[in-house]
Design a protein around this motif. Sequence first.
Motif, short mmCIF file in Angstrom:
data_model
loop_
_atom_site.label_atom_id
_atom_site.label_comp_id
_atom_site.label_asym_id
_atom_site.label_seq_id
_atom_site.Cartn_x
_atom_site.Cartn_y
_atom_site.Cartn_z
N THR A 71 0.85 -1.19 0.00
CA THR A 71 0.00 0.00 0.00
C THR A 71 0.88 1.23 0.00
O THR A 71 1.63 1.46 0.95
CB THR A 71 -0.93 0.02 1.23
N HIS A 109 -0.63 -1.53 -4.39
CA HIS A 109 -1.75 -0.62 -4.67
C HIS A 109 -1.32 0.81 -4.41
O HIS A 109 -0.71 1.11 -3.37
CB HIS A 109 -2.95 -0.97 -3.78
N THR A 116 -2.38 4.65 -3.72
CA THR A 116 -3.43 5.57 -3.30
C THR A 116 -2.95 6.99 -3.50
O THR A 116 -1.96 7.41 -2.90
CB THR A 116 -3.81 5.35 -1.82
N CYS A 117 -3.64 7.71 -4.34
CA CYS A 117 -3.30 9.11 -4.60
C CYS A 117 -4.04 9.98 -3.57
O CYS A 117 -5.27 9.95 -3.51
CB CYS A 117 -3.72 9.51 -6.01
N GLU A 151 -6.00 11.11 -13.30
CA GLU A 151 -6.79 9.88 -13.35
C GLU A 151 -6.82 9.31 -14.76
O GLU A 151 -6.72 8.08 -14.94
CB GLU A 151 -8.21 10.15 -12.86
N LYS A 172 -5.30 5.46 -15.69
CA LYS A 172 -6.08 4.40 -16.32
C LYS A 172 -5.28 3.66 -17.38
O LYS A 172 -5.62 2.53 -17.75
CB LYS A 172 -7.36 4.99 -16.93
N SER A 221 -2.82 -0.99 -9.75
CA SER A 221 -4.06 -0.82 -9.01
C SER A 221 -3.98 0.51 -8.28
O SER A 221 -2.97 0.81 -7.64
CB SER A 221 -4.22 -1.97 -8.01
N TRP A 222 -5.04 1.32 -8.35
CA TRP A 222 -4.98 2.64 -7.72
C TRP A 222 -6.37 3.11 -7.30
O TRP A 222 -7.39 2.63 -7.77
CB TRP A 222 -4.36 3.67 -8.68
N ASP A 223 -6.38 4.07 -6.39
CA ASP A 223 -7.60 4.79 -6.04
C ASP A 223 -7.22 6.22 -5.71
O ASP A 223 -6.04 6.57 -5.66
CB ASP A 223 -8.35 4.11 -4.88
N TRP A 224 -8.24 7.04 -5.46
CA TRP A 224 -8.02 8.47 -5.23
C TRP A 224 -8.73 8.88 -3.95
O TRP A 224 -9.89 8.56 -3.75
CB TRP A 224 -8.59 9.27 -6.40
N GLN A 225 -8.01 9.58 -3.08
CA GLN A 225 -8.59 10.08 -1.85
C GLN A 225 -8.37 11.58 -1.76
O GLN A 225 -7.29 12.07 -2.06
CB GLN A 225 -7.96 9.39 -0.63
#
Length: 270
Positions: A3, A31, A33-34, A74, A78, A83-87
């Motif tokens: 992470t 993974h 996380t931005c 973003e 893509k 694997s990524w997500d945005w917070q």
Amino acid sequence: MKTILLHIFDDSSLESRLQVALDIARGHDAHLTCVQPTTQFTPIALGPLGGEFVTGVNFKDMEAAERAHREKIEKRLKGEAVSWDWQVGLGDAATILTERSRLADLVIVSQSFDKRDASDKPLPIAGDVAVHAQSAILVVPAEQMSFDCEGPIVIAWNGSAEAAKAVRSALPMLKMAKDVHLVTVGEDHGNFPHSEASLYLARQGVPTTLHELTGKPGEASDIVMDFASKYNAAALVMGAYGHSRLRETLFGGVTKDLLGNAKIPLLMGH
């Protein structure tokens, strides 16, 4: 490293820390996380007549710029094999990254200067995050556009609790490195000499080469960086602020010197 938190801010060093983050995420199948601090703002009612706090800052324009920047990054993510997500977080960047480091393995920020001017230099948060984060922190120089997960790694050992935490936090990266060099500068360090650190790493399956470098304490940062350059190190592992931070600010120190002048990424623990 499974992470990884990446500081998102539209500054001149975002590209370098993003590239490094992508390389590490791919190398460790991690993974990403931005984490984007935001300027979202609600006027505050003041006084019995309900008057609102007034400011000359155009928050709507700032929020629009943040949204546009997020959409740009973003769209790029893509197309990356990660694997990524945005917070999004409300508050100052150092505090947000520190809070979210509790369940992270690595926080990636940029090398910065003590003060921020009107240009697009990165925020000066590396020192604060290094001291307070619950995970390892990787400080990336602006010129760094890639990261070799299998490249040599140098550990700057001084027997401190901070150095020990940095070593433990760096284990996933040390296990992947093709060579690990464990260096000390000057005299041996009490009850925890570099041989003890080497033994600990050996039990973890990480062989090390020990080096005792000569020099005065005030020269330690230059000596260590010259050594890292000689061995083409991908990163330097070290404890952050082994002395009190105030003392390092007033009188200088290895952490302060390297945070501002290191030419390779610093993996730090405190």
